[in-house]
Design a protein around this motif. Sequence first.
Motif, PDB file in Angstrom:
ATOM      1  N   SER A   1       2.342 -12.410 -10.194  1.00 50.45           N
ATOM      2  CA  SER A   1       1.361 -11.542  -9.548  1.00 50.45           C
ATOM      3  C   SER A   1       1.692 -11.386  -8.067  1.00 50.45           C
ATOM      4  O   SER A   1       2.423 -12.181  -7.485  1.00 50.45           O
ATOM      5  CB  SER A   1      -0.062 -12.089  -9.719  1.00 50.45           C
ATOM      6  OG  SER A   1      -0.203 -13.330  -9.051  1.00 50.45           O
ATOM      7  N   PHE A   2       1.125 -10.336  -7.469  1.00 50.75           N
ATOM      8  CA  PHE A   2       1.231 -10.113  -6.026  1.00 50.75           C
ATOM      9  C   PHE A   2       0.107  -9.187  -5.603  1.00 50.75           C
ATOM     10  O   PHE A   2      -0.527  -8.527  -6.443  1.00 50.75           O
ATOM     11  CB  PHE A   2       2.599  -9.531  -5.639  1.00 50.75           C
ATOM     12  CG  PHE A   2       2.839  -8.127  -6.129  1.00 50.75           C
ATOM     13  CD1 PHE A   2       2.575  -7.026  -5.316  1.00 50.75           C
ATOM     14  CD2 PHE A   2       3.336  -7.895  -7.408  1.00 50.75           C
ATOM     15  CE1 PHE A   2       2.796  -5.730  -5.761  1.00 50.75           C
ATOM     16  CE2 PHE A   2       3.570  -6.601  -7.862  1.00 50.75           C
ATOM     17  CZ  PHE A   2       3.298  -5.521  -7.041  1.00 50.75           C
ATOM     18  N   VAL A   3      -0.144  -9.150  -4.304  1.00 48.65           N
ATOM     19  CA  VAL A   3      -1.153  -8.248  -3.752  1.00 48.65           C
ATOM     20  C   VAL A   3      -0.459  -6.979  -3.278  1.00 48.65           C
ATOM     21  O   VAL A   3       0.482  -7.039  -2.478  1.00 48.65           O
ATOM     22  CB  VAL A   3      -1.918  -8.916  -2.592  1.00 48.65           C
ATOM     23  CG1 VAL A   3      -2.906  -7.930  -1.972  1.00 48.65           C
ATOM     24  CG2 VAL A   3      -2.646 -10.158  -3.081  1.00 48.65           C
ATOM     25  N   ALA A   4      -0.903  -5.844  -3.798  1.00 48.46           N
ATOM     26  CA  ALA A   4      -0.303  -4.567  -3.419  1.00 48.46           C
ATOM     27  C   ALA A   4      -0.445  -4.351  -1.917  1.00 48.46           C
ATOM     28  O   ALA A   4      -1.542  -4.507  -1.373  1.00 48.46           O
ATOM     29  CB  ALA A   4      -0.942  -3.418  -4.176  1.00 48.46           C
ATOM     30  N   PRO A   5       0.640  -4.011  -1.219  1.00 43.48           N
ATOM     31  CA  PRO A   5       0.579  -3.882   0.241  1.00 43.48           C
ATOM     32  C   PRO A   5      -0.218  -2.656   0.673  1.00 43.48           C
ATOM     33  O   PRO A   5      -0.444  -1.729  -0.099  1.00 43.48           O
ATOM     34  CB  PRO A   5       2.058  -3.747   0.629  1.00 43.48           C
ATOM     35  CG  PRO A   5       2.695  -3.114  -0.572  1.00 43.48           C
ATOM     36  CD  PRO A   5       1.975  -3.686  -1.758  1.00 43.48           C
ATOM     37  N   ILE A   6      -0.628  -2.669   1.936  1.00 39.62           N
ATOM     38  CA  ILE A   6      -1.264  -1.501   2.536  1.00 39.62           C
ATOM     39  C   ILE A   6      -0.184  -0.463   2.822  1.00 39.62           C
ATOM     40  O   ILE A   6       0.856  -0.770   3.403  1.00 39.62           O
ATOM     41  CB  ILE A   6      -2.001  -1.884   3.834  1.00 39.62           C
ATOM     42  CG1 ILE A   6      -3.046  -2.973   3.539  1.00 39.62           C
ATOM     43  CG2 ILE A   6      -2.667  -0.668   4.458  1.00 39.62           C
ATOM     44  CD1 ILE A   6      -4.086  -2.584   2.521  1.00 39.62           C
ATOM     45  N   VAL A   7      -0.425   0.756   2.401  1.00 40.00           N
ATOM     46  CA  VAL A   7       0.576   1.817   2.524  1.00 40.00           C
ATOM     47  C   VAL A   7      -0.023   3.017   3.250  1.00 40.00           C
ATOM     48  O   VAL A   7      -1.228   3.122   3.429  1.00 40.00           O
ATOM     49  CB  VAL A   7       1.100   2.238   1.139  1.00 40.00           C
ATOM     50  CG1 VAL A   7       1.816   1.070   0.467  1.00 40.00           C
ATOM     51  CG2 VAL A   7      -0.029   2.753   0.250  1.00 40.00           C
ATOM     52  N   GLY A   8       0.841   3.941   3.639  1.00 40.51           N
ATOM     53  CA  GLY A   8       0.394   5.186   4.254  1.00 40.51           C
ATOM     54  C   GLY A   8       0.036   6.208   3.189  1.00 40.51           C
ATOM     55  O   GLY A   8       0.105   5.927   1.980  1.00 40.51           O
ATOM     56  N   PRO A   9      -0.353   7.425   3.604  1.00 46.53           N
ATOM     57  CA  PRO A   9      -0.759   8.455   2.640  1.00 46.53           C
ATOM     58  C   PRO A   9       0.305   8.782   1.605  1.00 46.53           C
ATOM     59  O   PRO A   9      -0.011   9.258   0.520  1.00 46.53           O
ATOM     60  CB  PRO A   9      -1.050   9.669   3.542  1.00 46.53           C
ATOM     61  CG  PRO A   9      -1.429   9.074   4.855  1.00 46.53           C
ATOM     62  CD  PRO A   9      -0.568   7.853   5.006  1.00 46.53           C
ATOM     63  N   GLU A  10       1.584   8.525   1.930  1.00 45.22           N
ATOM     64  CA  GLU A  10       2.655   8.850   0.993  1.00 45.22           C
ATOM     65  C   GLU A  10       2.825   7.784  -0.093  1.00 45.22           C
ATOM     66  O   GLU A  10       3.511   7.997  -1.094  1.00 45.22           O
ATOM     67  CB  GLU A  10       3.987   9.033   1.737  1.00 45.22           C
ATOM     68  CG  GLU A  10       4.577   7.760   2.329  1.00 45.22           C
ATOM     69  CD  GLU A  10       3.896   7.340   3.619  1.00 45.22           C
ATOM     70  OE1 GLU A  10       4.264   6.270   4.149  1.00 45.22           O
ATOM     71  OE2 GLU A  10       3.016   8.078   4.107  1.00 45.22           O
TER      72      GLU A  10
END
Length: 249
Positions: A81-90
């Motif tokens: 498992s992992f925590v999905a990173p914070i991403v930009g609008p793309e």
Amino acid sequence: MQARSSFFIALFFMLLLQTVGASQALAQADAGPDQTVREGDTVILDGTNSLYRSFIIAYFWQQTGGSPSVTLTDANTAKASFVAPIVGPEGTSLTFQLTVIYYYYGFIFSLTDTVIVNVVFVNDPPVADAGPDQNVDEETTVILDGSNSSDPDDGIESYRWEQIVGPSVILSDPEAVQPTFLAPDVGPDGVSFTFELTVTDFGGLQASDTVIVNVIWLNDPPTANAGVDQTVLEKSTVTLDGSNSFDPD
């Protein structure tokens, strides 16, 4: 007799190799289907559908593509498992490889499979801030201030001011961050105006806030008028006239 023994030994190993080869053909690493998740979600990588489970001795997960790099938990088990990173609008796409290690009658071999995790951007709404309530004098220029409005991710695209309470006034620019208007003349009770600010972020989400502007009456001094100078006869009746005195408010 020796030749016959050699034949059977060779036949045994041929059958064993064929059996191992068949086992490899039947075995299958399965990293699970591709996934689309939201930033901040906990993502489960699932290799439990890998085949020939009774001969599996180890699992190993690793990130092989995409950015940013993430930290895998339980990378040496069937489910990581992992925590999905914070991403930009793309958004972003991350690739992970599962290596499954098999042990079959003294032979060790491994198979691999990959899975793609698409992480999508979650647009958080903006925060509108129309500024603190104001008390102003009549006939002064009032500045409405929305500059403390904010957006946590993609930014504010537009501002819109609307008067919702009070006698109508003209804003210099209803779509400006800091529009102005001229406070009108008011009576002794004053007048209250309410303005609503609506901000819109680049993802189309909106937020609103209001501000009250209290316009205070200013008591201007009166003007005294004792009339024109007079020349009169002695013992005559003289009338003093202050009727042209006035007060502007």
